[in-house]
Design a protein around this motif. Structure first.
Motif, mmCIF file in Angstrom:
data_model
loop_
_atom_site.group_PDB
_atom_site.id
_atom_site.type_symbol
_atom_site.label_atom_id
_atom_site.label_comp_id
_atom_site.label_asym_id
_atom_site.label_seq_id
_atom_site.Cartn_x
_atom_site.Cartn_y
_atom_site.Cartn_z
ATOM 1 N N GLY A 118 2.057 1.457 -3.414
ATOM 2 C CA GLY A 118 0.988 1.479 -4.403
ATOM 3 C C GLY A 118 1.147 0.424 -5.471
ATOM 4 N N ASP A 174 -4.609 4.824 4.796
ATOM 5 C CA ASP A 174 -5.819 4.203 4.264
ATOM 6 C C ASP A 174 -5.773 2.689 4.471
ATOM 7 O OD1 ASP A 174 -6.921 6.569 3.474
ATOM 8 O OD2 ASP A 174 -6.614 6.279 1.325
ATOM 9 N N HIS A 175 -4.596 2.109 4.270
ATOM 10 C CA HIS A 175 -4.429 0.672 4.486
ATOM 11 C C HIS A 175 -4.816 0.295 5.911
ATOM 12 C CE1 HIS A 175 -2.462 -3.295 4.682
ATOM 13 N NE2 HIS A 175 -2.002 -2.881 5.842
ATOM 14 N N PRO A 182 -5.613 -3.497 1.433
ATOM 15 C CA PRO A 182 -5.975 -3.736 2.836
ATOM 16 C C PRO A 182 -6.017 -5.218 3.174
ATOM 17 C CG PRO A 182 -7.914 -3.192 1.566
ATOM 18 C CD PRO A 182 -6.754 -3.050 0.628
ATOM 19 N N PRO A 218 -10.571 3.969 -0.200
ATOM 20 C CA PRO A 218 -9.134 4.245 -0.084
ATOM 21 C C PRO A 218 -8.565 4.780 -1.385
ATOM 22 C CG PRO A 218 -9.493 1.898 -0.392
ATOM 23 C CD PRO A 218 -10.853 2.520 -0.240
ATOM 24 N N ARG A 242 -1.704 6.572 1.456
ATOM 25 C CA ARG A 242 -2.056 5.184 1.124
ATOM 26 C C ARG A 242 -1.830 4.267 2.319
ATOM 27 N NH1 ARG A 242 0.613 6.455 -3.812
ATOM 28 N NH2 ARG A 242 2.522 5.484 -3.019
ATOM 29 N N SER A 265 0.826 -1.204 0.000
ATOM 30 C CA SER A 265 0.000 0.000 0.000
ATOM 31 C C SER A 265 0.862 1.257 0.000
ATOM 32 C CB SER A 265 -0.925 -0.003 1.221
ATOM 33 O OG SER A 265 -1.833 -1.084 1.182
ATOM 34 N N VAL A 303 -4.095 0.871 -2.738
ATOM 35 C CA VAL A 303 -4.113 0.381 -1.354
ATOM 36 C C VAL A 303 -4.495 -1.102 -1.335
ATOM 37 C CG1 VAL A 303 -5.256 0.586 0.893
ATOM 38 C CG2 VAL A 303 -4.606 2.638 -0.381
#
Length: 232
Positions: free
Chosen positions: A31, A90-91, A121, A115, A87, A28, A119
């Motif tokens: 990217g 957001d993860h 997750p 996100p 990022r 993440s 990302v």
């Protein structure tokens, strides 16, 4: 010599405030897809710039981190570092949201915004794997909340990340850590004058103090919760 992508990952790892990082979090941050980051992490490990101290988790010596930060400051732009950090947060937020839902919280947290692109997750399959994820990321998430609290562009992550750990703290009995993290979140929400965030963090703090048997403090925070929700 490192490949171009491995060099970029090495530099961007310096923006991560936690003690270590997982493969998916590294993916993440950069990217990229999991398969690609696995190869890049192996390259950095072979070059002895990272240590895989636990399967799938990597850390970096403090002096190496300083070197990575110096390289990033000279080779990467502020916008690129900011996007990478966004990022990464957001993860953690999306992963914590999914994990907490597996723990069946009394208060269902609102779905966070989508996100950023790139990302990757985590997606816990059940309650046991969710507890394992929170346990493995516990120090990282605490560092993320503190980092967000002192970074203007990340302030909202301070309370959003803290609130999504509440059920884990309750089930694991980590009441003091729960209260400490929520106090940081509450202070940040006050500084940002976010009434909704203040109400939710007061309510969470009340829960922590209840389990700590500090009932007068719990009632104080519940009273503040009621007043703020009434204001809203």
């Amino acid at each position: 010599l490192l490949s171009q992508s491995a060099g970029r990952l090495f530099r961007l790892l310096s923006v991560h405030a936690g003690p270590d990082i997982s493969r998916n979090a590294a993916a993440s941050l950069l990217g990229v897809r999991r398969r690609e980051v696995r190869q890049l992490l192996a390259e950095l490990t072979s070059a002895r710039l990272l240590v895989e101290h636990y399967p799938g988790r990597y850390d970096m010596h403090d002096l190496v981190r300083v070197y990575a930060a110096e390289l990033s400051a000279s080779l990467d732009g502020d916008e690129e570092r900011c996007e990478a950090l966004g990022r990464l947060f957001d993860h953690y937020l999306i992963s914590a949201q999914r994990a907490q839902l597996r723990l069946h919280p009394l208060y269902l947290p609102a779905e966070p915004p989508p996100p950023r692109a790139g990302v990757t997750p985590e997606d816990c399959a059940d309650q046991a794997s969710a507890m394992t994820w929170f346990t493995e990321e516990r120090q990282v998430l605490a560092s993320a909340v503190k980092h967000a609290a002192t970074t203007v562009s990340l302030r909202a992550y301070a309370w959003e990340l803290a609130l999504r750990q509440q059920q884990f703290f309750q089930l694991s009995g980590a009441y003091h850590d729960w209260a400490a993290l929520m106090r940081t979140a509450l202070q940040t929400a006050r500084e940002q004058r976010d009434v909704s965030a203040q109400a939710r963090t007061h309510r969470s703090l009340a829960g922590a103090y209840h389990f700590m048997r500090h009932h007068e403090q719990a009632i104080e925070h519940l009273t503040s919760t009621c007043a703020l929700f009434h204001q809203l």
